[in-house]
Motif scaffolding. Sequence first.
Motif, PDB file in Angstrom:
ATOM      1  N   MET B 160      34.399  28.601  41.431  1.00 50.64           N
ATOM      2  CA  MET B 160      33.821  28.099  42.690  1.00 50.64           C
ATOM      3  C   MET B 160      33.204  29.248  43.490  1.00 50.64           C
ATOM      4  O   MET B 160      32.631  29.022  44.554  1.00 50.64           O
ATOM      5  CB  MET B 160      34.914  27.471  43.573  1.00 50.64           C
ATOM      6  N   ARG B 161      33.396  30.473  42.997  1.00 55.31           N
ATOM      7  CA  ARG B 161      32.966  31.676  43.718  1.00 55.31           C
ATOM      8  C   ARG B 161      33.679  31.790  45.065  1.00 55.31           C
ATOM      9  O   ARG B 161      33.088  32.244  46.054  1.00 55.31           O
ATOM     10  CB  ARG B 161      31.456  31.685  43.960  1.00 55.31           C
ATOM     11  N   SER B 162      34.922  31.345  45.106  1.00 55.44           N
ATOM     12  CA  SER B 162      35.710  31.530  46.328  1.00 55.44           C
ATOM     13  C   SER B 162      35.882  33.024  46.573  1.00 55.44           C
ATOM     14  O   SER B 162      36.094  33.788  45.637  1.00 55.44           O
ATOM     15  CB  SER B 162      37.098  30.895  46.165  1.00 55.44           C
ATOM     16  N   ARG B 163      35.796  33.424  47.818  1.00 54.90           N
ATOM     17  CA  ARG B 163      35.963  34.845  48.137  1.00 54.90           C
ATOM     18  C   ARG B 163      37.379  35.153  48.577  1.00 54.90           C
ATOM     19  O   ARG B 163      37.749  36.309  48.786  1.00 54.90           O
ATOM     20  CB  ARG B 163      34.971  35.271  49.247  1.00 54.90           C
ATOM     21  N   CYS B 164      38.150  34.093  48.771  1.00 57.40           N
ATOM     22  CA  CYS B 164      39.522  34.292  49.233  1.00 57.40           C
ATOM     23  C   CYS B 164      40.401  33.275  48.516  1.00 57.40           C
ATOM     24  O   CYS B 164      40.025  32.116  48.369  1.00 57.40           O
ATOM     25  CB  CYS B 164      39.587  34.073  50.747  1.00 57.40           C
ATOM     26  N   LEU B 165      41.546  33.724  48.023  1.00 57.93           N
ATOM     27  CA  LEU B 165      42.461  32.793  47.381  1.00 57.93           C
ATOM     28  C   LEU B 165      43.800  32.814  48.098  1.00 57.93           C
ATOM     29  O   LEU B 165      44.340  33.879  48.382  1.00 57.93           O
ATOM     30  CB  LEU B 165      42.668  33.169  45.914  1.00 57.93           C
ATOM     31  N   VAL B 166      44.299  31.621  48.401  1.00 59.38           N
ATOM     32  CA  VAL B 166      45.596  31.485  49.056  1.00 59.38           C
ATOM     33  C   VAL B 166      46.578  30.962  48.017  1.00 59.38           C
ATOM     34  O   VAL B 166      46.354  29.911  47.419  1.00 59.38           O
ATOM     35  CB  VAL B 166      45.512  30.513  50.249  1.00 59.38           C
ATOM     36  N   PHE B 167      47.632  31.722  47.771  1.00 55.82           N
ATOM     37  CA  PHE B 167      48.635  31.339  46.774  1.00 55.82           C
ATOM     38  C   PHE B 167      49.908  30.931  47.495  1.00 55.82           C
ATOM     39  O   PHE B 167      50.453  31.705  48.274  1.00 55.82           O
ATOM     40  CB  PHE B 167      48.960  32.522  45.856  1.00 55.82           C
ATOM     41  N   ASP B 168      50.385  29.714  47.227  1.00 53.19           N
ATOM     42  CA  ASP B 168      51.625  29.273  47.864  1.00 53.19           C
ATOM     43  C   ASP B 168      52.748  29.280  46.825  1.00 53.19           C
ATOM     44  O   ASP B 168      52.876  28.346  46.037  1.00 53.19           O
ATOM     45  CB  ASP B 168      51.439  27.872  48.462  1.00 53.19           C
ATOM     46  N   GLU B 169      53.501  30.331  46.790  1.00 58.07           N
ATOM     47  CA  GLU B 169      54.587  30.530  45.823  1.00 58.07           C
ATOM     48  C   GLU B 169      54.156  30.208  44.390  1.00 58.07           C
ATOM     49  O   GLU B 169      54.759  29.366  43.723  1.00 58.07           O
ATOM     50  CB  GLU B 169      55.793  29.667  46.203  1.00 58.07           C
ATOM     51  N   ILE B 195      38.495  40.087  45.635  1.00 56.48           N
ATOM     52  CA  ILE B 195      38.794  38.807  46.265  1.00 56.48           C
ATOM     53  C   ILE B 195      39.948  38.992  47.249  1.00 56.48           C
ATOM     54  O   ILE B 195      40.936  39.663  46.932  1.00 56.48           O
ATOM     55  CB  ILE B 195      39.134  37.773  45.180  1.00 56.48           C
ATOM     56  N   THR B 196      39.792  38.434  48.422  1.00 53.26           N
ATOM     57  CA  THR B 196      40.854  38.509  49.421  1.00 53.26           C
ATOM     58  C   THR B 196      42.026  37.642  48.964  1.00 53.26           C
ATOM     59  O   THR B 196      41.823  36.514  48.530  1.00 53.26           O
ATOM     60  CB  THR B 196      40.340  37.991  50.777  1.00 53.26           C
ATOM     61  N   ILE B 197      43.245  38.167  49.063  1.00 52.75           N
ATOM     62  CA  ILE B 197      44.409  37.433  48.582  1.00 52.75           C
ATOM     63  C   ILE B 197      45.400  37.189  49.719  1.00 52.75           C
ATOM     64  O   ILE B 197      45.775  38.130  50.428  1.00 52.75           O
ATOM     65  CB  ILE B 197      45.156  38.227  47.475  1.00 52.75           C
ATOM     66  N   VAL B 198      45.794  35.939  49.885  1.00 51.82           N
ATOM     67  CA  VAL B 198      46.919  35.622  50.764  1.00 51.82           C
ATOM     68  C   VAL B 198      47.995  35.053  49.850  1.00 51.82           C
ATOM     69  O   VAL B 198      47.767  34.063  49.155  1.00 51.82           O
ATOM     70  CB  VAL B 198      46.551  34.577  51.840  1.00 51.82           C
ATOM     71  N   TYR B 199      49.149  35.721  49.816  1.00 50.24           N
ATOM     72  CA  TYR B 199      50.124  35.448  48.769  1.00 50.24           C
ATOM     73  C   TYR B 199      51.476  35.133  49.404  1.00 50.24           C
ATOM     74  O   TYR B 199      52.147  36.018  49.928  1.00 50.24           O
ATOM     75  CB  TYR B 199      50.218  36.696  47.887  1.00 50.24           C
ATOM     76  N   ILE B 200      51.862  33.856  49.366  1.00 49.38           N
ATOM     77  CA  ILE B 200      53.151  33.455  49.931  1.00 49.38           C
ATOM     78  C   ILE B 200      54.205  33.576  48.852  1.00 49.38           C
ATOM     79  O   ILE B 200      54.017  33.070  47.740  1.00 49.38           O
ATOM     80  CB  ILE B 200      53.093  32.001  50.426  1.00 49.38           C
ATOM     81  N   THR B 201      55.300  34.248  49.132  1.00 41.85           N
ATOM     82  CA  THR B 201      56.325  34.417  48.102  1.00 41.85           C
ATOM     83  C   THR B 201      57.703  34.587  48.711  1.00 41.85           C
ATOM     84  O   THR B 201      57.847  34.950  49.874  1.00 41.85           O
ATOM     85  CB  THR B 201      55.995  35.633  47.207  1.00 41.85           C
ATOM     86  N   HIS B 202      58.718  34.280  47.873  1.00 45.68           N
ATOM     87  CA  HIS B 202      60.094  34.604  48.239  1.00 45.68           C
ATOM     88  C   HIS B 202      60.551  35.853  47.514  1.00 45.68           C
ATOM     89  O   HIS B 202      61.676  36.303  47.684  1.00 45.68           O
ATOM     90  CB  HIS B 202      61.032  33.470  47.825  1.00 45.68           C
TER      91      HIS B 202
END
Lengths: 289, 277
Positions: B160-169, B195-202
């Motif tokens: 999709m050519r996303s420039r930012c990826l949000v990962f939820d666990e 790519i900008t990364i937002v990474y939710i994790t425990h």
Amino acid sequence: MSIKLENVVYTYMQGTPYERVALQNINLEIHPGEFIGIIGHTGSGKSTLIQHFNGLLKPTSGCVRIDDIDLHQNKKLAKQAKRKVGMVFQYPEHQLFEETVFADIAFGPRNLGLSEEEVDFRVRKAMQFVGLNYDTVADRSPFQLSGGQMRRIAIAGVIATEPEYLILDEPSAGLDPRGRREIFSQIKNLHAAAGNAVVLVTHNMEDVLQVATRLIVMSEGRILLDDKPETLFWNYHEQLVSVGVDVPHIISLLKKLRAAGLAVGECQLTVEAAATAICEALGGQSRAE
Amino acid sequence: MGEMIKTEQLCYEYRGPNESKVTALSNINLSIQDGEFVAIIGTNGSGKSTLAKHFNALLLPSGGNCYINGLNTRDEKYLWNIRQNVGMVFQNPDNQIVATIVEEDVAFGPENLGIAPAEIAQRVAEALNIVGMTDYRQHAPHLLSGGQKQRVAIAGALAMRSRCLVFDEPTAMLDPRGRKEVLQTVKKINEKEKITIVYITHDMEEALHADKVIVMDQGAIVLDGPPEVVFSQVSLLKSLGLDVPLAADIAQELRNRNMLIPRKIISDEELVVALCP
């Protein structure tokens, strides 16, 4: 008194082109009071193994006995025997189905044919064990609660049948660190209070270290190792890594220190014990600035 | 380098049982730069996922604002632009696969954008190559391992050519090998594809790989800084019900025993250097 597997072999889709041997010649005995961890890489046969413990799978050859009753001989006796085994599957919250928390937990005990009075007593006790407040939660729909609470309800449902052998498949998957600690301290409490056998299947070595006193390592359908966790992790590190099992982080850290020249002794695998071993190795004084 | 995500006094409220108002997020101010790798940690119910859903306008703020690439998520005319820019990868790999063949799954997003077939084929090939799944392009996704499924989901966002990826666990349901695969892929798309990364994790050891760690508790940000600063707050993190990286935990325990251990030790290597100079 035990769950005993003798020369158990299990083959999936026998007689088809997809035939695959999942368990090879398993000999294993589980006694009341034991707290056993089963680890192994995905596909090593862990889940196939535990499904033999209550007769969900019938061995292709060999036999499974619960308290000396062969699970695949006399149907009536086997039915009784299977009830001694409580099974908590992965993501058990997906199996909740009743309208209220009470009804969901009561489902198992009711199926055992217990009186309503006894059912009520067991539900209360099981809820208390997993840290759910009876007065505020019992009448609510399980589907309105958080994931962690739903997990507890599912576990309570199995505990309420008071199994002599409690089998849990990845009970902490997807929970946050606090939720994980709580679930394990409750399982530990239950184990201490009821003296039942607990078998825990997990990928999480930190969980195993916290609770298990015996560790079974599966690889390619066989039991590779069966010993105390500390013994295994200190002595069979390379072998464990080679079969795709993670060793606890604490042991790799202590081994890195050894490799760098700090003579850390074999210690228990807790942060406190590790700190003590490091202090001893340093001769009680810091070399760091 | 611009600002990929910015929130100003972001609040989010919803109606709970008995018409009561529940505040899920209160006064969130944060800024995530283009190309940054940001980890968000916090207990269940601390608001992490609710916050993440604001980053591609799945949720809109009840108060304050959320900007993606300078575009306000409240403005409906930017919605598709924002959704295309920010991809999401969720916890359960089985819930995000739509097609019966890997490459068709990856092509699903670009097809919906109305992109020419030749361009789609090129994007799909490129995306699968980046996540290391080229050999599996003709496979059925449901027969892949959890780690491989997550990599296919990542490829879908890349196509999709996303420039930012949000990962939820993204690793919560995976085995150790799958976790490593996914984390390595995330690091690679951050470093190589910027790519900008937002990474939710425990998993605090995973969070160590981020440029910045945001700690949430009860709908608010309690800490926001580089990992070595955040994870040296051992007692605060533990009081929030979180873990700390093992090296930080042992370092703190050694300090408690009056040993002089430098602050800011969070990785095994740093602890080894401190103890074995």
